[in-house]
Motif scaffolding. Structure first.
Motif, mmCIF file in Angstrom:
data_model
loop_
_atom_site.group_PDB
_atom_site.id
_atom_site.type_symbol
_atom_site.label_atom_id
_atom_site.label_comp_id
_atom_site.label_asym_id
_atom_site.label_seq_id
_atom_site.Cartn_x
_atom_site.Cartn_y
_atom_site.Cartn_z
ATOM 1 N N GLY A 353 0.798 -1.226 0.000
ATOM 2 C CA GLY A 353 0.000 0.000 0.000
ATOM 3 C C GLY A 353 0.820 1.260 0.000
ATOM 4 N N LYS A 354 2.140 1.117 -0.151
ATOM 5 C CA LYS A 354 2.992 2.309 -0.194
ATOM 6 C C LYS A 354 3.097 2.824 -1.639
ATOM 7 N N ILE A 355 3.443 4.099 -1.756
ATOM 8 C CA ILE A 355 3.482 4.741 -3.069
ATOM 9 C C ILE A 355 4.611 4.178 -3.922
ATOM 10 N N VAL A 356 4.242 3.864 -5.157
ATOM 11 C CA VAL A 356 5.216 3.473 -6.172
ATOM 12 C C VAL A 356 5.318 4.623 -7.165
ATOM 13 N N LEU A 357 6.525 5.028 -7.437
ATOM 14 C CA LEU A 357 6.776 6.135 -8.353
ATOM 15 C C LEU A 357 7.263 5.569 -9.685
ATOM 16 N N ALA A 358 6.606 5.938 -10.784
ATOM 17 C CA ALA A 358 6.958 5.382 -12.091
ATOM 18 C C ALA A 358 7.157 6.489 -13.123
ATOM 19 N N LYS A 359 8.153 6.325 -13.971
ATOM 20 C CA LYS A 359 8.437 7.271 -15.052
ATOM 21 C C LYS A 359 7.729 6.791 -16.322
ATOM 22 N N ILE A 360 7.041 7.736 -17.004
ATOM 23 C CA ILE A 360 6.290 7.411 -18.219
ATOM 24 C C ILE A 360 7.058 7.886 -19.442
ATOM 25 N N ASP A 361 7.175 7.001 -20.432
ATOM 26 C CA ASP A 361 7.721 7.402 -21.724
ATOM 27 C C ASP A 361 6.578 7.998 -22.548
ATOM 28 N N GLU A 362 6.723 9.247 -22.954
ATOM 29 C CA GLU A 362 5.629 9.940 -23.629
ATOM 30 C C GLU A 362 5.294 9.334 -24.990
ATOM 31 N N LYS A 363 6.298 8.857 -25.709
ATOM 32 C CA LYS A 363 6.047 8.331 -27.054
ATOM 33 C C LYS A 363 5.374 6.959 -27.019
ATOM 34 N N SER A 364 5.923 6.052 -26.225
ATOM 35 C CA SER A 364 5.359 4.700 -26.178
ATOM 36 C C SER A 364 4.211 4.582 -25.200
ATOM 37 N N PHE A 365 4.058 5.596 -24.329
ATOM 38 C CA PHE A 365 3.051 5.586 -23.278
ATOM 39 C C PHE A 365 3.178 4.325 -22.420
ATOM 40 N N GLY A 366 4.411 4.047 -22.056
ATOM 41 C CA GLY A 366 4.691 2.901 -21.207
ATOM 42 C C GLY A 366 5.547 3.303 -20.022
ATOM 43 N N ILE A 367 5.673 2.397 -19.043
ATOM 44 C CA ILE A 367 6.498 2.638 -17.857
ATOM 45 C C ILE A 367 7.936 2.244 -18.174
ATOM 46 N N VAL A 368 8.870 3.197 -18.000
ATOM 47 C CA VAL A 368 10.276 2.919 -18.316
ATOM 48 C C VAL A 368 11.122 2.680 -17.067
ATOM 49 N N ASP A 369 10.631 3.129 -15.913
ATOM 50 C CA ASP A 369 11.373 2.914 -14.657
ATOM 51 C C ASP A 369 10.422 3.148 -13.497
ATOM 52 N N GLN A 370 10.726 2.548 -12.336
ATOM 53 C CA GLN A 370 9.873 2.758 -11.170
ATOM 54 C C GLN A 370 10.666 2.566 -9.883
#
Length: 458
Positions: A353-370
């Protein structure tokens, strides 16, 4: 003797006199005498019975002229009758406006009174024209004159009343201006260095700047968000967005070309989310002319391109709908943007239940890191990103919010902070940092609120 008499009379009689009734012959118009030779002589005096053809012709011409004049006057009556009906309707509308002014004169400005006065003068001139053209002294015109005069007096009185309140308005405005000046003095220590992340993080937040109530002018729209594009396209640097609802559902967005249009509630465009693309939760943002928000079914992150109106969505496998921020439910996916890019924050069962921080790739609209953080999401009021660092907030008391936690994605280190700032009202549903002006944008219980952010460049 009789034939002689007829020969004498017939040449002298006109055709009209030949038809004189017998009884007239026995009257004083006929005399009989004996001539010198003993013959019988009759003297007949016939009246002037010639038909007055010239008089009849004059009468016929006069009659034609009268008929033509009657038609002209009738046409005038029809024309003025139509005009009178139209202007009486306008006068009725004008009466309603005057009644509205009477009921609440504070909502109107001097220009409104001037326009009313001009329109009343026009009505007065029209009534005079009608009265002169119809050459009438009908009580209808007297009644119209009286009504217009009374309305003029009311407008003049209301304008006087309005002027008497101008002093009060000026005093209140002066107080407001003084407060704004004080607020500006409080914010003088904040000198944004846009785009510069060579600092050790946030060291202070200004007092809240309450812009105004939402565009719906209703405090019932407590769920929502507002702000600026965090990565605006060329020509759209001044654009603002807004969306608010009476519940956590997301079904439309409003765009404003600049700050003035936002204040005037004059939207440039409204995007109604079609069936199947509805959202939930209010932690959405606009980044690079695209709105990112939380989708309902399937539970996923969704984006709407504001230019093409194209939708797209991506499921985050480990994101959970069981954890929300403390101020409201359904705040599961929290989108953010800063100087380093686009982000999404959520909680997962795997991370307890803790916060997960994720980086979004704008072009692919996918998660690239978290990254997994140590903040239990339900204990936080909200979170935002600035220069690659996640900051989490929580309530210190009814009027105070606190930035109590920071996680740096560059170093993987976390900090416990105690940066307090004033809340306009206790609960809010949206808090985002904008790198274009280094301000925090909060949607606080139906109100637009902003904060200046000071970074520690030492």
């Amino acid at each position: 003797m009789l034939p002689t008499l007829l020969l004498l009379l017939i040449p002298t009689l006109s055709p009209a006199s030949a038809w004189i009734p017998v009884e007239d012959w026995e009257s004083g118009n006929v005399t009989v005498s004996v001539g010198e030779s003993g013959q019988c002589v009759c003297h007949v005096y016939t009246p002037d019975t010639n038909f007055p053809a010239d008089r009849v012709q004059n009468m016929q011409q006069t009659s034609k002229d009268l008929i033509l004049e009657v038609k002209i006057q009738t046409n005038k009556l029809v024309s003025y009758g139509g005009k009178l009906e139209v202007y009486l309707t306008d006068l009725s509308d004008l009466t309603v406006r005057v009644v509205m002014l009477e009921s609440n004169p504070d909502k109107y400005i001097k220009l409104d009174f001037e326009l009313l006065r001009v329109e009343l003068e026009e009505f007065k001139a029209l009534v005079s024209q009608l009265k002169g053209s119809l050459n009438s002294t009908s009580p209808v015109f007297d009644s119209l004159y009286a009504e217009i005069h009374n309305m003029t007096l009311v407008v003049n009185q209301l304008e006087t009343y309005d002027k008497s309140n101008l002093d009060v308005i000026r005093i209140e405005f002066a107080k407001l201006q003084k407060k704004l000046e004080e607020c500006q003095k409080d914010q003088e220590f904040i000198k944004p260095d846009i785009g510069n992340c060579n600092h050790t993080g946030i060291m202070g937040v200004s007092k809240p700047m309450v812009v105004q109530l939402n565009a719906h002018l209703s405090a019932g729209y407590i769920y929502g968000g507002w702000g600026k594009d965090s990565k605006p396209l060329r020509g759209l640097e001044s654009m603002y967005f807004y969306g608010a609802y009476t519940g956590p559902a997301v079904h439309d967005f409003y765009l404003y070309s600049d700050y003035e249009k936002l204040i005037l509630r004059s939207a440039l465009k409204r995007h109604n989310i079609p069936s199947g693309w509805e959202g939930t939760g209010n932690n959405y943002i606009v980044h690079s002319n695209t709105i990112y928000y939380q989708h309902n079914s399937p539970f996923s992150m969704t984006k709407l391109n504001l230019t093409s109106a194209a939708y797209d969505s991506r499921v985050i496998p480990d994101a959970s709908q069981s954890f929300s921020y403390s101020y409201s439910a359904n705040q599961n996916l929290d989108f953010a943007a800063d100087e380093t890019g686009l982000w999404v924050m959520y909680a997962s069962v795997e991370n307890n239940g803790k916060i997960v921080l994720a980086k979004i790739d704008e072009k692919s609209f996918g998660i690239v890191d978290q990254w997994n953080t140590a903040v239990f999401k339900q204990s936080a009021g909200n979170a935002f990103m600035a220069c690659g660092v996640m900051y989490a907030t929580r309530s210190a008391d009814l009027n105070t919010e606190e930035i109590f936690y920071a996680f740096d994605t560059k170093t993987g280190q976390e900090k416990h902070l105690n940066i307090r700032f004033q809340k306009f009202q206790e609960k809010y549903t949206n808090l985002d940092y904008n790198p274009t002006d280094q301000k925090l944008y909060m949607y606080n219980n139906g109100y637009y609120v902003t904060y200046g952010v000071k970074f520690n460049y030492e």
